[in-house]
Motif scaffolding. Sequence first.
Motif, PDB file in Angstrom:
ATOM      1  N   HIS A 559      46.150  36.564  38.621  1.00 35.47           N
ATOM      2  CA  HIS A 559      44.697  36.705  38.550  1.00 35.47           C
ATOM      3  C   HIS A 559      43.995  36.036  39.736  1.00 35.47           C
ATOM      4  O   HIS A 559      42.793  36.235  39.937  1.00 35.47           O
ATOM      5  CB  HIS A 559      44.169  36.145  37.234  1.00 35.47           C
ATOM      6  CG  HIS A 559      44.721  34.782  36.895  1.00 35.47           C
ATOM      7  ND1 HIS A 559      45.980  34.606  36.364  1.00 35.47           N
ATOM      8  CD2 HIS A 559      44.189  33.545  37.010  1.00 35.47           C
ATOM      9  CE1 HIS A 559      46.202  33.317  36.165  1.00 35.47           C
ATOM     10  NE2 HIS A 559      45.132  32.656  36.552  1.00 35.47           N
ATOM     11  N   TYR A 596      41.948  45.719  41.855  1.00 34.12           N
ATOM     12  CA  TYR A 596      41.857  44.559  40.954  1.00 34.12           C
ATOM     13  C   TYR A 596      41.153  43.401  41.652  1.00 34.12           C
ATOM     14  O   TYR A 596      40.282  42.741  41.077  1.00 34.12           O
ATOM     15  CB  TYR A 596      43.265  44.172  40.525  1.00 34.12           C
ATOM     16  CG  TYR A 596      43.364  42.945  39.648  1.00 34.12           C
ATOM     17  CD1 TYR A 596      42.666  42.856  38.452  1.00 34.12           C
ATOM     18  CD2 TYR A 596      44.184  41.880  40.013  1.00 34.12           C
ATOM     19  CE1 TYR A 596      42.775  41.735  37.635  1.00 34.12           C
ATOM     20  CE2 TYR A 596      44.312  40.760  39.203  1.00 34.12           C
ATOM     21  CZ  TYR A 596      43.601  40.685  38.017  1.00 34.12           C
ATOM     22  OH  TYR A 596      43.711  39.573  37.216  1.00 34.12           O
ATOM     23  N   VAL A 599      37.281  44.136  42.174  1.00 31.25           N
ATOM     24  CA  VAL A 599      36.516  43.924  40.941  1.00 31.25           C
ATOM     25  C   VAL A 599      36.461  42.439  40.608  1.00 31.25           C
ATOM     26  O   VAL A 599      35.418  41.908  40.204  1.00 31.25           O
ATOM     27  CB  VAL A 599      37.128  44.732  39.782  1.00 31.25           C
ATOM     28  CG1 VAL A 599      36.521  44.306  38.446  1.00 31.25           C
ATOM     29  CG2 VAL A 599      36.897  46.220  40.005  1.00 31.25           C
ATOM     30  N   SER A 600      37.580  41.737  40.793  1.00 32.69           N
ATOM     31  CA  SER A 600      37.603  40.292  40.532  1.00 32.69           C
ATOM     32  C   SER A 600      36.583  39.579  41.411  1.00 32.69           C
ATOM     33  O   SER A 600      35.893  38.653  40.962  1.00 32.69           O
ATOM     34  CB  SER A 600      39.003  39.733  40.791  1.00 32.69           C
ATOM     35  OG  SER A 600      39.948  40.297  39.907  1.00 32.69           O
ATOM     36  N   GLY A 617      42.725  50.526  40.262  1.00 35.35           N
ATOM     37  CA  GLY A 617      43.024  49.119  40.019  1.00 35.35           C
ATOM     38  C   GLY A 617      43.789  48.861  38.733  1.00 35.35           C
ATOM     39  O   GLY A 617      43.578  49.513  37.716  1.00 35.35           O
ATOM     40  N   TYR A 619      43.622  46.463  36.259  1.00 38.45           N
ATOM     41  CA  TYR A 619      42.659  45.441  35.869  1.00 38.45           C
ATOM     42  C   TYR A 619      43.138  44.538  34.734  1.00 38.45           C
ATOM     43  O   TYR A 619      42.509  43.519  34.463  1.00 38.45           O
ATOM     44  CB  TYR A 619      41.332  46.115  35.496  1.00 38.45           C
ATOM     45  CG  TYR A 619      40.808  46.991  36.599  1.00 38.45           C
ATOM     46  CD1 TYR A 619      40.418  46.445  37.817  1.00 38.45           C
ATOM     47  CD2 TYR A 619      40.734  48.380  36.455  1.00 38.45           C
ATOM     48  CE1 TYR A 619      39.961  47.250  38.856  1.00 38.45           C
ATOM     49  CE2 TYR A 619      40.275  49.190  37.485  1.00 38.45           C
ATOM     50  CZ  TYR A 619      39.898  48.621  38.685  1.00 38.45           C
ATOM     51  OH  TYR A 619      39.458  49.415  39.715  1.00 38.45           O
ATOM     52  N   ASP A 620      44.231  44.909  34.090  1.00 36.51           N
ATOM     53  CA  ASP A 620      44.820  44.074  33.039  1.00 36.51           C
ATOM     54  C   ASP A 620      46.335  44.118  33.240  1.00 36.51           C
ATOM     55  O   ASP A 620      46.957  45.166  33.071  1.00 36.51           O
ATOM     56  CB  ASP A 620      44.437  44.602  31.654  1.00 36.51           C
ATOM     57  CG  ASP A 620      44.919  43.691  30.520  1.00 36.51           C
ATOM     58  OD1 ASP A 620      45.813  42.850  30.755  1.00 36.51           O
ATOM     59  OD2 ASP A 620      44.409  43.838  29.392  1.00 36.51           O
ATOM     60  N   ASP A 645      43.518  39.743  32.754  1.00 37.06           N
ATOM     61  CA  ASP A 645      42.615  40.796  32.277  1.00 37.06           C
ATOM     62  C   ASP A 645      41.213  40.508  32.793  1.00 37.06           C
ATOM     63  O   ASP A 645      40.462  39.722  32.205  1.00 37.06           O
ATOM     64  CB  ASP A 645      42.645  40.837  30.750  1.00 37.06           C
ATOM     65  CG  ASP A 645      41.670  41.851  30.177  1.00 37.06           C
ATOM     66  OD1 ASP A 645      41.156  42.688  30.946  1.00 37.06           O
ATOM     67  OD2 ASP A 645      41.430  41.807  28.953  1.00 37.06           O
ATOM     68  N   THR A 647      38.703  42.421  32.834  1.00 35.21           N
ATOM     69  CA  THR A 647      37.632  43.055  32.067  1.00 35.21           C
ATOM     70  C   THR A 647      36.888  42.052  31.200  1.00 35.21           C
ATOM     71  O   THR A 647      35.748  42.301  30.807  1.00 35.21           O
ATOM     72  CB  THR A 647      38.178  44.186  31.172  1.00 35.21           C
ATOM     73  OG1 THR A 647      38.992  43.637  30.126  1.00 35.21           O
ATOM     74  CG2 THR A 647      39.013  45.169  31.979  1.00 35.21           C
ATOM     75  N   GLN A 672      43.524  51.998  32.651  1.00 36.44           N
ATOM     76  CA  GLN A 672      43.083  50.710  33.191  1.00 36.44           C
ATOM     77  C   GLN A 672      41.617  50.786  33.606  1.00 36.44           C
ATOM     78  O   GLN A 672      40.812  49.906  33.266  1.00 36.44           O
ATOM     79  CB  GLN A 672      43.956  50.344  34.399  1.00 36.44           C
ATOM     80  CG  GLN A 672      45.396  49.997  34.064  1.00 36.44           C
ATOM     81  CD  GLN A 672      45.618  48.496  34.027  1.00 36.44           C
ATOM     82  OE1 GLN A 672      44.677  47.716  33.899  1.00 36.44           O
ATOM     83  NE2 GLN A 672      46.860  48.080  34.139  1.00 36.44           N
ATOM     84  N   THR A 673      41.248  51.823  34.335  1.00 36.00           N
ATOM     85  CA  THR A 673      39.860  51.971  34.772  1.00 36.00           C
ATOM     86  C   THR A 673      38.942  52.271  33.601  1.00 36.00           C
ATOM     87  O   THR A 673      37.833  51.720  33.500  1.00 36.00           O
ATOM     88  CB  THR A 673      39.744  53.089  35.822  1.00 36.00           C
ATOM     89  OG1 THR A 673      40.578  52.779  36.937  1.00 36.00           O
ATOM     90  CG2 THR A 673      38.305  53.244  36.307  1.00 36.00           C
ATOM     91  N   LEU A 676      38.103  49.203  31.715  1.00 30.95           N
ATOM     92  CA  LEU A 676      37.087  48.425  32.406  1.00 30.95           C
ATOM     93  C   LEU A 676      35.709  49.054  32.214  1.00 30.95           C
ATOM     94  O   LEU A 676      34.718  48.345  31.972  1.00 30.95           O
ATOM     95  CB  LEU A 676      37.427  48.330  33.897  1.00 30.95           C
ATOM     96  CG  LEU A 676      36.380  47.665  34.792  1.00 30.95           C
ATOM     97  CD1 LEU A 676      36.107  46.231  34.361  1.00 30.95           C
ATOM     98  CD2 LEU A 676      36.832  47.697  36.254  1.00 30.95           C
TER      99      LEU A 676
END
Length: 730
Positions: A559, A596, A599-600, A617, A619-620, A645, A647, A672-673, A676
């Motif tokens: 992460h 990922y 977005v992070s 991405g 994302y999790d 994660d 999200t 995944q998208t 999110l």
Amino acid sequence: MDMYAKYEAAGRLLTQHTRTAVLNGRPSITWVDGSRFFYMRQIPGKEGVKRVRVQVDAATGREWAKETYGPLEEVRYEQETGRKLHNKKEERAYSPDRAYALFTEDHNLMLLDRKSKEIIRLTRDGEELNEYGCYVDIYSQITVKRAGQPEAPHVLWSPDGKYFITYRGDRRACKKLYLLSSYGDSASELRPGLWEYPCPFATDSDEEIPHYTLYVGNVEEKTIRAVDAPDFLYPLFTDEDRSWVRWLDDSSAFYFTWIKRGFQEGRLYLGSPKDGKTKLLVREVTNDFLNLGAFGQVDGYETYLFSNFVTRDRKYAFWQSEKSGYAHLYRFDLEKEEVSLERGTDLFREAGKAEKNLIVQKLIKVDEQRKLIYFMANNAKECSDPLYYQLYVIGFDGNGLKRLTPEDGVHAVSMGEDAFVDTYSRVDLPPVTLLRRADGSLVRELERADVTALMNAGYQMPERFTVKAGDGVTDLCGILFRPADFDPDKTYPVIDYIYGGAQLYNVPRDFTWDNSMDREIFGGLEEFAQLGFVGIILDGRGTPGRGMEFHKHSYRNIHGCAGLSDHAACMPELKKKFPFIDLERVGIWGNSGGGYAAVSAMLKYPKLYKAGVASSGNYDQRIYEHSWTERYYGLYEEELYKQGDITALAGNLEGRLLLAYGAMDDNVTMSQTLRLCDKLNECNKDYDLMVLPRMNHNVPSDMYFIRRKMDFFVKYLLGEEPPKEFSFDR
């Protein structure tokens, strides 16, 4: 220049144009007998570029036998894996002497004796998802099927053609993921089609993930038997392009590297082709993670994906380990029975302090007669960037360590018997190709790349920079692109192109003008420079190639996006170095692990990053393929994996965000998208979403996405209106 003209200028720097704009940038060397080689020289002319076949005597550098050829054949690569695509796909895997061929029938392995025309069924227990030599690349299973090309069984033949190595992939218990092709182009494809493929997650038990069993076959006896070794619980490759197995030159034995689930134990085995029995040669166990294998780096020995090897006389094994904190080679005396890592002799034990920090990468050649190892290494004290690959030589006994490539840059080497051809470059230095003797002394310069057409197209030479990481101590390397219409009295918005995966670094080090996956070079920063943006690429802490301590910032910290915090922390220093950067207009974009990370960044640093584009991405990390995730998170722990994660932070969004995915993505599932999106909806956040119905994971190669990404940043960072529905095909 109006915005329409700027888009036209940007279009001239797309990969389909730049890949042919450099001549003699990467000569492909073919050795004839170890003392002679040939390559194709590109010569510009009024009627286009001609190719001249140049043969060279490696000892003297003398050229002869030049012949003129037609235009250079375009080399294509598989989108997901980057493997070179051969013009003709084979349904059979032929032995080196072409006397035998292997193919599959009903998931079983068949052997054809081409002389007698006899076909022998080698296996009978194959079934769907329990197949011999099946394609197992978990990042492109459906992409390959959709292509409809024949796929030969994945086998590694012994040099004498009497034996072969393959595997049986048992994926019957593995849970499935699904893709929906919404429609086709023919009347018979009007209804949506469902594709399914097995994909293990870190949450799955050992019984639920695929098991790959290694097999050895004997074509003279017409038999195949399982190798006496544990099943592989990560995807296994045994083919001519890449392999986890390597044969000794005399075909008397093979060796392979085995990694335990969780990446904290690795082993080197020696196997007998006659009965499949093995001997454990080396075993290493670590509390962190083993950084073994060519996972986005240049490790390996020819097609073998590891820098480990066994000498043909079976007296020594060499094992690459980061036990010292840096990747070194350790020598093992195989006449002794113990296999603990402590027995191994570090070849760098007698080296000076600086040399002990060298990081071994790809093995180039092992000269067993002279007991010398030629290898690429980085982290050389004399280089201006720790990730500049250099060629070194060292003796089996650890003596005679010598750097053979003196130039400060990235080196790519092809080696003969007593000489090697070296092409070196930097992002700000076009390639130069030299012929050197095995001791490193110069014979002559062969080629100097012609980049005239590239520069005439508006190519912006990247600028290298160094900044401090978030700890205020560690040096980080990056590159910057100035706007094409640069005015030192103005300030410009900046786009941070990020990846964020812990298995590779993102900053290109060599001169770059092509992308094998049809993506934009430098993540499109050349095009963005034409539009009036500053572009940066930075490697934060947590990327490989700089030693274990640097890389460990990603361990149990996926992460952290391989140093995302460093990207944010270094912005004030970058502003001091480059005052024309406008820190009120910072954007970020990336694909896959970069999606990922983008977005992070938007959710963790909303005051800094005002606009972001994220495609494909993951994302999790709980719902991504297990071998990538477990390498850096380790085996599943609920609380740890929950941190992967992003999200959960959806409510933090303040800036403008564009999400994109390919509906046929068989690497990162589109769920995944969508997951999110669901979280952003719950938090009542505005965002933009782009769906590419036919696209797989390679979203950055899509021309529509490229244009919409440009439009997005032009509108929300540059503050101008993009030309409506601009087309790069004009």
